[in-house]
Design an enzyme around this catalytic site. Structure first.
Site, mmCIF file in Angstrom:
data_model
loop_
_atom_site.group_PDB
_atom_site.id
_atom_site.type_symbol
_atom_site.label_atom_id
_atom_site.label_comp_id
_atom_site.label_asym_id
_atom_site.label_seq_id
_atom_site.Cartn_x
_atom_site.Cartn_y
_atom_site.Cartn_z
ATOM 1 N N ALA A 48 0.862 -1.175 0.000
ATOM 2 C CA ALA A 48 0.000 0.000 0.000
ATOM 3 C C ALA A 48 0.900 1.227 0.000
ATOM 4 O O ALA A 48 2.059 1.159 0.413
ATOM 5 C CB ALA A 48 -0.866 -0.010 1.249
ATOM 6 N N GLY A 79 0.508 -5.158 0.626
ATOM 7 C CA GLY A 79 -0.538 -5.154 -0.399
ATOM 8 C C GLY A 79 -0.048 -5.706 -1.725
ATOM 9 O O GLY A 79 -0.837 -6.234 -2.518
ATOM 10 N N GLU A 132 3.395 -5.867 7.336
ATOM 11 C CA GLU A 132 2.536 -4.835 7.920
ATOM 12 C C GLU A 132 2.728 -4.642 9.420
ATOM 13 O O GLU A 132 2.598 -3.526 9.928
ATOM 14 C CB GLU A 132 1.052 -5.156 7.631
ATOM 15 C CG GLU A 132 0.599 -4.865 6.200
ATOM 16 C CD GLU A 132 0.838 -6.018 5.236
ATOM 17 O OE1 GLU A 132 1.623 -6.932 5.573
ATOM 18 O OE2 GLU A 132 0.252 -5.997 4.142
HETATM 19 C C1 3H9 Z 1 0.332 -2.476 3.296
HETATM 20 O O1 3H9 Z 1 0.681 -2.898 2.224
HETATM 21 C C2 3H9 Z 1 -1.063 -2.571 3.826
HETATM 22 C C3 3H9 Z 1 -1.906 -3.557 3.063
HETATM 23 O O2 3H9 Z 1 -1.846 -4.836 3.661
HETATM 24 C C4 3H9 Z 1 -3.398 -3.201 3.155
HETATM 25 C C5 3H9 Z 1 -3.904 -2.037 2.394
HETATM 26 C C6 3H9 Z 1 -5.392 -1.936 2.420
HETATM 27 N N1 3H9 Z 1 4.664 3.459 0.157
HETATM 28 O O3 3H9 Z 1 13.370 1.727 1.283
HETATM 29 P P1 3H9 Z 1 13.836 2.499 0.114
HETATM 30 C C7 3H9 Z 1 9.550 4.852 -0.640
HETATM 31 S S1 3H9 Z 1 1.438 -1.669 4.285
HETATM 32 C C8 3H9 Z 1 5.179 4.660 -0.138
HETATM 33 O O4 3H9 Z 1 14.836 3.570 0.368
HETATM 34 P P2 3H9 Z 1 14.996 0.114 -1.003
HETATM 35 C C9 3H9 Z 1 10.556 5.189 0.428
HETATM 36 O O5 3H9 Z 1 10.012 6.064 1.379
HETATM 37 C C10 3H9 Z 1 2.919 -1.583 3.319
HETATM 38 N N2 3H9 Z 1 6.503 4.890 -0.303
HETATM 39 O O6 3H9 Z 1 14.359 1.561 -1.068
HETATM 40 C C11 3H9 Z 1 11.646 5.828 -0.394
HETATM 41 O O7 3H9 Z 1 11.246 7.150 -0.701
HETATM 42 P P3 3H9 Z 1 12.305 8.355 -0.797
HETATM 43 C C12 3H9 Z 1 3.667 -2.855 3.356
HETATM 44 C C13 3H9 Z 1 7.313 3.845 -0.171
HETATM 45 O O8 3H9 Z 1 15.273 -0.242 -2.413
HETATM 46 C C14 3H9 Z 1 11.622 5.017 -1.696
HETATM 47 O O9 3H9 Z 1 10.320 4.416 -1.738
HETATM 48 N N3 3H9 Z 1 4.919 -2.690 2.631
HETATM 49 C C15 3H9 Z 1 6.844 2.564 0.139
HETATM 50 O O10 3H9 Z 1 16.084 0.074 0.003
HETATM 51 C C16 3H9 Z 1 12.647 3.915 -1.757
HETATM 52 O O11 3H9 Z 1 12.552 3.119 -0.569
HETATM 53 C C17 3H9 Z 1 6.057 -2.362 3.242
HETATM 54 O O12 3H9 Z 1 6.109 -2.188 4.437
HETATM 55 C C18 3H9 Z 1 5.458 2.386 0.297
HETATM 56 N N4 3H9 Z 1 4.927 1.178 0.570
HETATM 57 O O13 3H9 Z 1 13.856 -0.837 -0.453
HETATM 58 C C19 3H9 Z 1 7.282 -2.246 2.372
HETATM 59 N N5 3H9 Z 1 7.907 1.716 0.226
HETATM 60 O O14 3H9 Z 1 13.161 7.997 -1.976
HETATM 61 C C20 3H9 Z 1 8.026 -0.978 2.690
HETATM 62 C C21 3H9 Z 1 8.999 2.460 -0.043
HETATM 63 O O15 3H9 Z 1 11.470 9.540 -0.962
HETATM 64 N N6 3H9 Z 1 9.151 -0.748 1.798
HETATM 65 N N7 3H9 Z 1 8.654 3.740 -0.272
HETATM 66 O O16 3H9 Z 1 13.061 8.302 0.508
HETATM 67 C C22 3H9 Z 1 10.312 -1.435 1.879
HETATM 68 O O17 3H9 Z 1 10.478 -2.378 2.626
HETATM 69 C C23 3H9 Z 1 11.437 -0.977 0.994
HETATM 70 O O18 3H9 Z 1 11.166 0.340 0.629
HETATM 71 C C24 3H9 Z 1 11.638 -1.808 -0.296
HETATM 72 C C25 3H9 Z 1 12.701 -1.093 -1.193
HETATM 73 C C26 3H9 Z 1 12.168 -3.199 0.086
HETATM 74 C C27 3H9 Z 1 10.375 -1.931 -1.094
#
Ligand code: 3H9
Length: 704
Positions: A68, A107, A130
């Protein structure tokens, strides 16, 4: 023939019988409202085109979908909601294949689970993280995953938030196959064509039978419930268990509604706000003005000066990042001790079965130790971690100045000393930066990067690059006594000492703060770290202490008896036979009573709530001073420092985020109230006063 239609962030292309749907929403294809609407439009397009026999979902760039859009949390939700998107995908009458590269998280995995078939390429990361954001999967993760894999595996994945490799996901039945190569779209299209040729049916995950053995599912749920009961303070893990229980007890659609209601409850909680704040704060703190303006210097070989606890821990951190280390110590005996300190860490891992002797040998092949500074001639970066005394440090720096090649970066791991003075003592102050590690340095995530006046920007950028390589969480600080963390610690630690002398026992204070969410209270921390360290500092500073400031002598009385904490089997607590958990000590209570009498204090009772309010007010007020003086760039840097270096409960976001949640006006009112007893100690920070006057909060400064 290819027929292309494009939407803003979701586009689709027909490749013969397959509709290839690409999600293209940089940086990580988060499920923003436009992506959700685009996915529905894509599914409509697939349904409307008779030539389309199967659909493939793929992410543009490195990731499938990271989840999400976390930036949307806390704002008014815009339709379509994600569960509706997932239902639409699952209801497709044409088989849908999710083709996964990179992250399929939260998501993102839920979208994949609502597809009928799943293929991933090497390097993919699948998970439902999450809980790390104070949430539970809110789009079928708690209903579909257990139906695919059984409750035990699903609970483990959701409660740990861990990432699965494609192989592990395949073994558990989360995905159908692992494809060779690096082109997820090609793998998805090939798979879809095979399915079409085989006349494979749609296969909704909602119909999967992983929960058919109800007794097994119930046993897994009961076991998980016992585990989460031990997680103090957190709401969402127990909601995960409740939602999986619903997957067992309720029909699919009802289970989805139950999951949704738990999800919304968690979404509304301050814990979610705190954890999401922490998520973005640690990404922001990793950027600094210098990293935007300068490129890091290249470094391949690192020197570490000192083989004590810090030097050895830092060496291990650097070795673990795959870099070679040259350690320098005074004499042969110290070299042997330094090497032994490094080896001890790896031997501990071997004893726990987390490393084998071969791996240890391979790592240590990159390690050398010497008594000669000349061994540092070819290193690119040096981290000095010798005794915390200006004269000693300057001696080391003179040697470094003599032997290092031009352009080598020199980091000092001082906790308190004036880095400008250290840097000013050599011919190349522009190469000197503060690298304040926390003990144990190979484990603790925080790295304060302290920026002295004369340092060049690319050296600061190099320090941030080092943090990234070492997988540390960097925070930029400016030079002052104690930088961000220890400067604030000194103040709230004093507030704790005052409460102790005024009538609260150290045991009550520790308990109140554990209940707030710290893993340990301040007196337990002191016993763990060793009371002698603080005692030495107090003695050093005695001459320069303001004679009119209140000074609590209880710690000195305890140290005078040689009671330094765990290592001497007693401190504030008793640790009989080397116990790790202390017991209250009546003799310490007697010392406290005697000190109260000496100081002329009539003890009074404190409620746990008052203890937390005073402790937090001291922390927040000094945090505000640190931001006001530019020692920390923003309040979020204080938050990251405390979450990663001082055991501050992550789910509260950090002290400044906590202050915003309490209300800055309330915090200021407390400080003014406390100032009536001791106006020297309780001085409201000018920043706190001005924010309250303007009706603003700390978060407003994070955006600046
Ligand atoms: C969910 O999904 C709820 C659902 O079950 C239900 C819904 C109804 N959204 O970490 P990085 C940004 S809860 C918005 O440095 P990497 C991050 O802020 C979600 N932005 O890169 C950064 O921005 P900036 C469950 C996001 O390559 C840029 O992307 N998912 C999101 O080291 C790069 O991120 C998670 O918890 C997001 N979801 O790692 C996953 N994710 O450049 C969370 C990232 O402005 N994300 N950004 O600083 C991660 O674990 C890592 O970001 C990922 C990439 C592994 C994807």
């Amino acid at each position: 023939m290819t027929q292309t239609e494009s939407a803003d962030v979701v586009r689709w292309t027909r490749q013969d019988r397959v509709l290839l749907v690409t999600i293209d929403y940089p940086p990580v294809n988060a499920l923003n409202v436009k992506v959700r609407a685009g996915l529905i439009a894509a599914m409509d397009a697939a349904a409307a085109d008779d030539a389309v026999k199967a659909v493939v979902l793929v992410g543009q760039g490195a990731n499938f979908i990271a989840g999400a859009d976390i930036r949307e949390f806390g704002k008014t939700p815009l339709p379509p909601p994600l569960p509706e998107v997932c239902a639409r995908i699952e209801a497709s009458t044409k088989p849908v294949v999710a083709a996964i590269a990179g992250a399929a998280l939260g998501g993102g995995l839920e979208v994949a689970l609502s597809a009928h078939y799943r293929v991933a390429i090497e390097g993919a990361k699948l998970g439902l993280p999450e809980v790390a954001l104070g949430l539970l999967p809110g789009s079928g993760g708690t209903q579909r995953l257990p139906r695919l894999t059984g409750a035990e595996f699903a609970l483990d994945v959701i409660l740990s938030g861990r990432h699965l490799t494609p192989k592990a996901a395949q073994a558990a039945g989360v995905i159908d196959r692992v494809a060779d190569g690096s082109d997820a779209a090609a793998a998805g299209v090939a798979y879809a064509n095979e399915l079409i040729d085989a006349n494979a049916p749609v296969r909704p995950t909602r119909d999967a039978q992983g929960l058919a053995d109800k007794a097994a599912a119930q046993a897994a749920i009961d076991a998980a419930r016992q585990k989460v009961a031990k997680l103090r303070g957190l709401i969402s893990p127990s909601r995960v268990v409740d939602a999986v229980q619903a997957a067992v007890d309720q029909p699919f659609d009802e289970g989805m509604r139950t999951e949704r209601s738990f999800f919304l409850e968690c979404l509304d909680s301050p814990q979610r706000a705190g954890l999401v704040h922490a998520f973005f704060a640690e990404r922001e703190s990793a950027k600094s003005p210098e990293t935007r303006e300068a490129k890091p210097r290249a470094f391949e070989k690192v020197g570490v000066i000192g083989g004590g606890t810090m030097g050895a821990g830092i060496s291990v951190a650097v070795l673990d990042a795959g870099l070679p280390v040259v350690m320098i110590e005074r004499d042969d005996e110290a070299v042997a001790r330094g090497r032994a300190n490094v080896e001890k860490v790896y031997d501990g891992l071997i004893a726990k079965g987390r490393m084998d002797a071969e791996r240890k040998a391979a790592i240590l092949a990159r390690f050398s130790a010497s008594t000669s500074y000349d061994s540092l001639k070819d290193v690119d970066l040096v981290i000095e971690a010798v005794f915390e005394e200006m004269g000693v440090k300057k001696g080391v720096f003179a040697e470094l100045d003599r032997v290092l090649k031009p352009g080598a970066v020199i980091g000092t791991n001082t906790s308190y000393l004036d880095i400008d003075e250290i840097a000013g003592s050599i011919s190349r102050p522009e190469d000197v930066v503060g690298l304040h590690f926390f003990s144990p340095a190979n484990i603790m995530k925080l790295l304060e990067i302290v920026v002295p006046a004369k340092v060049s920007k690319d050296v600061v950028a190099t320090a941030f690059e080092l943090a990234k390589k070492l997988r540390k969480v960097p925070v930029r600080a400016k030079v002052c006594d104690g930088f961000i963390g220890n400067r604030i610690l000194a103040v709230y630690r004093q507030a704790a000492d005052y409460m102790m002398e005024d009538g609260a026992s150290p045991y009550q204070i520790d308990k109140a703060l554990r209940e707030f969410g710290f893993p340990m209270g301040p007196f337990q921390v002191s016993d763990l770290a060793g009371g002698d360290i603080g005692w030495a500092t107090r003695k050093r500073r005695a001459a320069t202490r303001d004679p009119n400031a209140r000074y609590v002598q209880i710690a000195d009385r305890i140290c005078e008896r040689g009671w330094f904490g765990q290592k001497t089997q007693r401190g504030y607590y008793l640790y009989p036979q080397g116990a790790r958990v202390g017991q209250p000590d009546p003799e310490v209570e007697a010392i406290i009573d005697a000190e109260r009498e000496r100081a002329g204090v009539t003890p009074r009772a404190f409620s746990d709530d008052e203890i937390v309010r005073r402790y937090m007010a001291a922390m927040i007020n000094e945090g505000a001073n640190v931001v006001h003086e530019g020692i920390a760039l923003r309040p979020l840097d204080v938050d990251v420092t405390f979450v990663h270096g001082y055991g501050f409960p992550r789910w509260r976001g950090g002290p400044m985020q906590y202050a915003d949640q309490v209300g800055l006006d309330k915090v200021l009112a407390d400080i003014r109230e406390f100032a009536k007893e001791d106006s020297r100690f309780w001085k409201p920070s000018p920043l706190l006063e001005s924010l309250v006057a303007k009706g603003e909060n700390f978060a407003s400064l994070n955006k600046a």
